[in-house]
Design a protein around this motif. Structure first.
Motif, PDB file in Angstrom:
ATOM      1  N   ARG A   1       0.864  -1.183   0.000  1.00  0.00           N
ATOM      2  CA  ARG A   1       0.000   0.000   0.000  1.00  0.00           C
ATOM      3  C   ARG A   1       0.899   1.230   0.000  1.00  0.00           C
ATOM      4  O   ARG A   1       1.920   1.276   0.702  1.00  0.00           O
ATOM      5  CB  ARG A   1      -0.926   0.001   1.226  1.00  0.00           C
ATOM      6  CG  ARG A   1      -2.005  -1.065   1.136  1.00  0.00           C
ATOM      7  CD  ARG A   1      -2.774  -1.179   2.419  1.00  0.00           C
ATOM      8  NE  ARG A   1      -3.690  -0.056   2.664  1.00  0.00           N
ATOM      9  CZ  ARG A   1      -4.970  -0.032   2.266  1.00  0.00           C
ATOM     10  NH1 ARG A   1      -5.471  -1.036   1.556  1.00  0.00           N
ATOM     11  NH2 ARG A   1      -5.737   0.993   2.563  1.00  0.00           N
TER      12      ARG A   1
ATOM     13  N   ASP B   1      -7.249  -0.291   5.954  1.00  0.00           N
ATOM     14  CA  ASP B   1      -7.632  -1.463   5.171  1.00  0.00           C
ATOM     15  C   ASP B   1      -8.620  -1.143   4.052  1.00  0.00           C
ATOM     16  O   ASP B   1      -9.018  -2.046   3.309  1.00  0.00           O
ATOM     17  CB  ASP B   1      -8.250  -2.531   6.080  1.00  0.00           C
ATOM     18  CG  ASP B   1      -7.257  -3.062   7.105  1.00  0.00           C
ATOM     19  OD1 ASP B   1      -6.136  -3.433   6.701  1.00  0.00           O
ATOM     20  OD2 ASP B   1      -7.598  -3.091   8.299  1.00  0.00           O
ATOM     21  N   ASP B   2      -9.037   0.107   3.926  1.00  0.00           N
ATOM     22  CA  ASP B   2     -10.003   0.459   2.889  1.00  0.00           C
ATOM     23  C   ASP B   2      -9.433   0.215   1.500  1.00  0.00           C
ATOM     24  O   ASP B   2      -8.251   0.507   1.247  1.00  0.00           O
ATOM     25  CB  ASP B   2     -10.386   1.937   2.984  1.00  0.00           C
ATOM     26  CG  ASP B   2     -11.361   2.223   4.102  1.00  0.00           C
ATOM     27  OD1 ASP B   2     -11.926   1.256   4.652  1.00  0.00           O
ATOM     28  OD2 ASP B   2     -11.550   3.409   4.429  1.00  0.00           O
ATOM     29  N   ASP B   3     -10.268  -0.283   0.594  1.00  0.00           N
ATOM     30  CA  ASP B   3      -9.831  -0.330  -0.791  1.00  0.00           C
ATOM     31  C   ASP B   3      -9.908   1.088  -1.367  1.00  0.00           C
ATOM     32  O   ASP B   3     -10.529   1.975  -0.762  1.00  0.00           O
ATOM     33  CB  ASP B   3     -10.662  -1.322  -1.608  1.00  0.00           C
ATOM     34  CG  ASP B   3     -12.119  -0.898  -1.782  1.00  0.00           C
ATOM     35  OD1 ASP B   3     -12.391   0.232  -2.256  1.00  0.00           O
ATOM     36  OD2 ASP B   3     -13.001  -1.697  -1.445  1.00  0.00           O
TER      37      ASP B   3
ATOM     38  N   THR C   1      -2.182   0.507  -4.369  1.00  0.00           N
ATOM     39  CA  THR C   1      -1.062  -0.395  -4.199  1.00  0.00           C
ATOM     40  C   THR C   1      -0.047  -0.071  -5.283  1.00  0.00           C
ATOM     41  O   THR C   1      -0.359   0.616  -6.254  1.00  0.00           O
ATOM     42  CB  THR C   1      -1.484  -1.877  -4.309  1.00  0.00           C
ATOM     43  OG1 THR C   1      -1.918  -2.144  -5.658  1.00  0.00           O
ATOM     44  CG2 THR C   1      -2.599  -2.208  -3.326  1.00  0.00           C
TER      45      THR C   1
END
Length: 254
Positions: free
Chosen positions: A62, A92-94, A118
């Motif tokens: 990330r 952790d959010d996309d 990412t």
């Protein structure tokens, strides 16, 4: 940060090669590139005033980097833009969920650009337009306008990056990032701050009396996802104050 150039999924460069300079007031305290003890496998510099960062990456690949958007008006904000970098990388959010959150909360921050996602799936968010876009493969730049705005210093840094043809060495990267060449009169943007200040801020490497380039960074991500992250710290009058380099192997905890 005030200038970023990056090669994303381009032949010979791996997943990502990113060059960046952080420009800031010399009086604002900051810690150089290091591991963040409270967030395992996370690397980045730290703003000691507000607790955020300008560029961070972690072992999950990330990544986030922020630049301010310059429009001539003094920024008024409840919160520091560096918090956005820390929040995404350590969360952790996309990217799409995070963009939804940004649309709701970006009014609390001075105008900004955020590069995030990412290392193999990057996105760009521009707060004045509350817009998200997926980054396409190629060489891109980001300064204080929007993605790929053809400012003099952005184009100059992109040219350096394109000439490498492969991930540069630290010395090659730092040489490009320490270029003090200012823009000529016909190549200055108009961000409503006056021509004298536009010229002062027009080089890749800035040396002002109270404000200037504080850190130069090289981040590389190989085809398999291994990360190399280097930083050169600067003090007053362009004086080097330290160098750091760290590695993160894909999928491996520190």
């Amino acid at each position: 940060m005030c200038i970023i150039a990056f090669a994303y999924k381009t032949p010979g460069m791996g997943q990502l090669v990113l060059l960046a300079n952080r420009d800031e007031y010399y009086a604002r305290p900051a810690e150089p590139l290091d591991w963040w003890p409270e967030f395992p496998n996370t690397l980045g510099g730290r703003d000691q005033q507000s607790g955020g960062s300008w560029l961070m990456v972690d072992g999950r690949n990330r990544i986030a980097a922020v630049t301010n958007f310059r429009d001539g008006f003094p920024p008024k904000a409840e919160r520091s833009r560096g918090e956005l970098v820390r929040r995404f990388v350590t969360g952790d959010d996309d990217p799409f969920a995070f963009a939804d959150w940004l649309r709701e909360e970006c009014h609390r921050y001075a105008p900004f650009n955020l590069l995030f996602g990412t290392t193999s799936d990057l996105f760009f968010f521009h707060s004045p337009g509350r817009q998200i876009a997926r980054v396409t493969p190629g060489i891109h730049t980001l300064s204080n306008a929007t993605l790929d705005t053809p400012w003099f210093k952005s184009q100059r840094l992109a040219e350096y990056l394109g000439e490498f043809g492969r991930p540069p060495t630290e010395e090659q990267a730092y040489a490009a990032l320490s270029d003090p060449t200012p823009a000529g009169p016909g190549h200055l943007p108009n961000t409503r701050i006056g021509l004298a200040l536009e010229k002062t801020l027009s080089p890749i490497f800035i040396q002002g009396r109270d404000y200037g380039t504080r850190a130069s960074m090289l981040l590389t991500v190989s085809s398999r996802g291994d990360i190399g992250f280097s930083e050169l710290s600067w003090g007053l009058a362009g004086r080097e104050t330290g160098r750091r380099h760290y590695n993160l192997r894909a999928g491996q905890a520190r």
